[in-house]
Write an enzyme that holds these catalytic residues in place. Sequence first.
Site, PDB file in Angstrom:
ATOM      1  CE1 TYR A  34      -4.207  -1.442   0.225  1.00 25.70           C
ATOM      2  CE2 TYR A  34      -3.576  -2.404   2.331  1.00 25.70           C
ATOM      3  CZ  TYR A  34      -4.468  -2.296   1.285  1.00 25.70           C
ATOM      4  OH  TYR A  34      -5.636  -3.022   1.298  1.00 25.70           O
ATOM      5  CD  GLU A  61      -6.079  -3.964   9.479  1.00 27.30           C
ATOM      6  OE1 GLU A  61      -7.238  -3.883   9.021  1.00 27.30           O
ATOM      7  OE2 GLU A  61      -5.148  -4.509   8.862  1.00 27.30           O
ATOM      8  CG  ASN A  81      -7.823  -1.146  -0.372  1.00 25.68           C
ATOM      9  OD1 ASN A  81      -7.392  -2.197  -0.844  1.00 25.68           O
ATOM     10  ND2 ASN A  81      -8.013  -0.961   0.920  1.00 25.68           N
ATOM     11  CD  GLU A  82     -10.097  -4.533   1.690  1.00 29.75           C
ATOM     12  OE1 GLU A  82     -10.235  -3.661   2.577  1.00 29.75           O
ATOM     13  OE2 GLU A  82      -9.615  -5.643   1.923  1.00 29.75           O
ATOM     14  CD  GLU A 107      -6.207  -7.217   1.311  1.00 32.66           C
ATOM     15  OE1 GLU A 107      -6.875  -7.587   2.313  1.00 32.66           O
ATOM     16  OE2 GLU A 107      -6.019  -6.029   1.022  1.00 32.66           O
ATOM     17  CE1 TYR A 144      -3.394  -8.326   9.279  1.00 33.37           C
ATOM     18  CE2 TYR A 144      -3.045 -10.447   8.235  1.00 33.37           C
ATOM     19  CZ  TYR A 144      -3.812  -9.320   8.420  1.00 33.37           C
ATOM     20  OH  TYR A 144      -5.006  -9.181   7.740  1.00 33.37           O
TER      21      TYR A 144
END
Length: 628
Positions: A72, A118, A178-179, A261, A333
């Site tokens: 990103y 996030e 994005n999404e 993803e 993560y």
Amino acid sequence: SSGINAEWPLRPGRIAVAPRFTVDYKNNIFLKDGQEFNYVSGSLHYFRVPHQLWYDRLLKLRASGINVVSTYVAWNVHEPHPGRFNFENDADLVEFIKTAQSIGLYVNIRPGPYICSEWDLGGIPYFVLGSPKDNLYMRTSNKRYTEYVENYFAQLLPRIKPYLYEVGGPIILVQVENEYGSYEACDHSYTAHMTEVVRGHLGENVVLYTADGWDMQHLICGPVHNMDVLTTINFGPNSDHKPAFSRLRSFQGHGPLVNSEYYPGWLDHWAEDHQCKSTELVMTEFSKMLTSHMGKIYVNFYMFFGGTNFGFYNGANMALNSKYRPDPTSYDYDAPMSECGDLTEKYYAIRNKIKAHHPQLIDESLFSQIRNSTKKNYGRVVFNLMVSFAEIKHLATKEMLSAPLHTFEELGQDFGFVLYETSYAASDSMTELVVSEPRDMIYVFTDNVYVGKIYRNSDEKMLKLPPFTRLSLLVENMGRINYGPYLHDYKGILGDVNVGGTALPKGAGWDIWTLPLNNTETAHFKSIKFIGHPGPGSLLRGTFTVSGAPADTWVKMESFSKGVIFVNNKNVGRYWPNVGPQKHLYIPSVYLHQGENHLVLFEVDEMPDELSVELVDYPDVGACSTTA
């Protein structure tokens, strides 16, 4: 050679053929220079690791057999304040791209402008929100919003254009938005406009794509139609790839099948368990995708390396009818590479699987070069200097007297704290303070003495106050929401402030100090020995010695409650060990130097008797709650 475009510059006698990376919709594959191109990709965000460590992390990524790095681009890192752009040091995206290319990685750029991830406000800078009175609707055709994006893209995209594959660079894929299918606006004219803006800067040949979840709503609102933008989907190992890609096929009949993803782990929130996914679960679905009867499937691991939400950059989640859930400092993560870049069991399993299916992607010479990080226990750091709460306003970057109850955004403040103070006619009995919309945590002081806190998530946003004449409300922005219906997450005090049943005026009468805490090196520390034990809202300072080459270390928070830590003026993030899951904060070796180093801590809730922390040689991101 593991280098990219190793034939460039051209050798004598060769015919010049410009590099091309394209989508073969007929055969459902990607083509590089007319030949079928295989890839396995991994997400690694340059803004979550110090730039001095990019080479190490990218080398480990490539040594696993991964041949594409996906990142990103965080707008709020590159334009922290309106029109002030930063592309240096940790924000030097071009250097990151060049480093990736030097190691033999292709690059997938996901420039947003919204990135979720996030990350505070999904990467959108605070100033885009403006004032609550502006009624700005982000991620839509709202003119003010799109102007901000266009100004930013005019700075960002020309910088990456020289690194597109077609001109000898490593960038093969660029995402649009994005999404977007997860966002309620569903404004197709906006995503079409974003596509035009990106193509306007990067040209007609660049391969653009969208990435969304695979339920119907996501695939109705997310894809960009009739503009040669590939639709891809996101899902983790708890999903079966067959129904997911079958649904994609009902929306997009041809083209490569891409999981943009694939989640080998998951994100954490404060006050919840550390989220983990077993290696076995992750590998089972990955193996099925590599050998699927549906044809070739291209996979990106999100995240392959998570890293850290240094500073105040962490985001938060909030779904309909649920509480605000801020993310911790660690972005480990449960990824194949740990927060400090160590190789995990998952890393080796993925590498072995890639080696079995795509042996041409494995370069043994790279694997022999990589090492886990050196770690060191630097022992106990005792805090012997302080700045008391009464003195903290000397660190303010802005002071306003007798002002309205402005939000952070109206004050031009991105992160950290704002102190709001007002005088009150003295009473000789206890009174009740009620704050209806705290954003997010308010630490309440009367006459410079800490009383308690009021949290956005508290059912009763009320405190009993002793008799006082001066009320101080220290407000912490704990991370702007980065996903869901509450993206327009202004910080400060949005509702009324009631004392003894009476609303205090919001339009005037407040003295305000902005405390982004980006200047702790200017603080005038005094000896604790002479002042006495500090209370909450104090800044503490201690030193420790590093002999030899600096190593990675972690701050074990011991009995401190909630606050922020700085090492050598670098903000390493928030701590909140009594709610967890994270108990230790990661300090990368590059933040330290030989000789004396200093640690500064801002404790806002409960000051312990023992004013020290320990620097240990191991992480603690919390015990696993395996989601499978």
